[in-house]
Design an enzyme around this catalytic site. Structure first.
Site, PDB file in Angstrom:
ATOM      1  N   PRO A   1       0.911  -1.405  -0.280  1.00 54.58           N
ATOM      2  CG  PRO A   1      -0.689  -1.440   1.427  1.00 54.58           C
ATOM      3  CD  PRO A   1       0.445  -1.819   1.026  1.00 54.58           C
ATOM      4  CD  GLU A   2       2.353   2.931  -4.181  1.00 58.00           C
ATOM      5  OE1 GLU A   2       2.641   4.443  -5.026  1.00 58.00           O
ATOM      6  OE2 GLU A   2       2.324   2.495  -5.167  1.00 58.00           O
TER       7      GLU A   2
END
Length: 287
Positions: free
Chosen positions: A2-3
């Site tokens: 996840p960014e």
């Protein structure tokens, strides 16, 4: 992994779901997730009786603010949080459970088992690893064009790995670096010192705009990502280059290509992002 948009979406949903809840006990079934303190029993004991004040974010890290303590959590590849009724049986790969006084539970599930949790006193978390060396927040007011250029512009490193380095700008990963570079018309193998002032301005705006739109869309669900309510993000339907190898570019119609830059799979349009070439001085310049 996840960014920033995905972690920010998790933060927002968890903030709605767990702020104000009091922890009665904590169950840890995979000790290596707990990094500080090292002993899971000590970690659990320190949290008993604490109330969650809010859920914040620093880069790709969640900061769960309790009365007197801060829990710093990194989801890594596939970590996820969810709030459940205590009577619901836990899913497979549920490794940490925070049992609340209202008969609900915050459960941390991680198939790949790479996630981490650190516990600190308030304020201490910003002075010690893993948060103490993080760079600029791209959605903060302090992320100005001047500050961005000052941090990166003179470096001879290729721009993509530079943007992926969390010590310069936080929250950017493979997806959003590819998207921002395409939007700015910059090839990922350009060195930072070869980028012109107008290109820096385009890249700065592209980063802010791309991340902003992704946050509003709830992030990108490329593999297993869901938010704290179990909902998928929708920004994957708006991606311009990432994951679109051999599809036509939305701008020029040329097929999107995939190459490796800095060891990472990278999606580009070679028409919209001209391939760098060596100048007479031996430096990379724009073709």
């Amino acid at each position: 992994m996840p960014e920033l948009p995905e972690v920010e979406t998790v933060r927002r949903t968890l903030n709605q779901l767990v702020a104000g809840k009091r922890i009665e006990r904590v169950t840890v079934s995979l000790p290596r997730i707990i990094q500080r303190p090292k002993a899971p029993d000590e970690f659990a004991a320190l949290l008993v009786g604490r109330t969650i004040q809010s859920v914040e974010r620093r880069g790709k890290f969640l900061r769960i603010m309790l009365d007197g303590l801060v829990l710093v959590s990194h989801l890594r590849m596939e970590g996820r949080y969810g709030v459940y009724d205590r009577k619901e049986p836990p899913e497979l790969h549920t490794h940490v459970v925070f049992h609340f006084s209202d008969d609900t539970e915050l459960r941390y599930k991680d198939v790949r088992q790479f996630g981490t949790m650190h516990l600190f006193d308030w304020g201490e978390e910003l002075t010690l690893p893993p948060l103490n060396k993080l760079g600029m927040e791209p959605l903060d007011d302090a992320f100005t064009l001047q500050a961005f250029k000052k941090k990166l512009a003179k470096r001879t490193t290729k721009i993509k790995p530079l943007l992926l380095n969390q010590e310069y700008v936080v929250g950017l990963g493979n997806i959003y670096v590819d998207e921002a570079l395409f939007t700015a018309g910059i090839h990922p193998e350009r060195t930072a010192d070869s980028i012109k002032p107008a290109e820096w301005a385009r890249l700065h705006q592209a980063i802010i705009a791309t991340l902003g739109r992704a946050v509003e869309a709830g992030g990108s669900s490329i593999k297993s990502y869901v938010n704290g309510q179990g909902e998928m993000g929708m920004f994957q339907h708006e991606l311009l280059v990432y994951g679109r190898k051999n599809e036509p570019c939305s701008r020029c119609g040329q097929f999107i290509e995939k190459l490796v830059v800095g060891g990472r799979g990278t999606h580009i349009c070679t028409s919209c992002q001209p391939v760098p070439r060596l100048s007479k001085a031996g430096k990379l310049s724009r073709k």
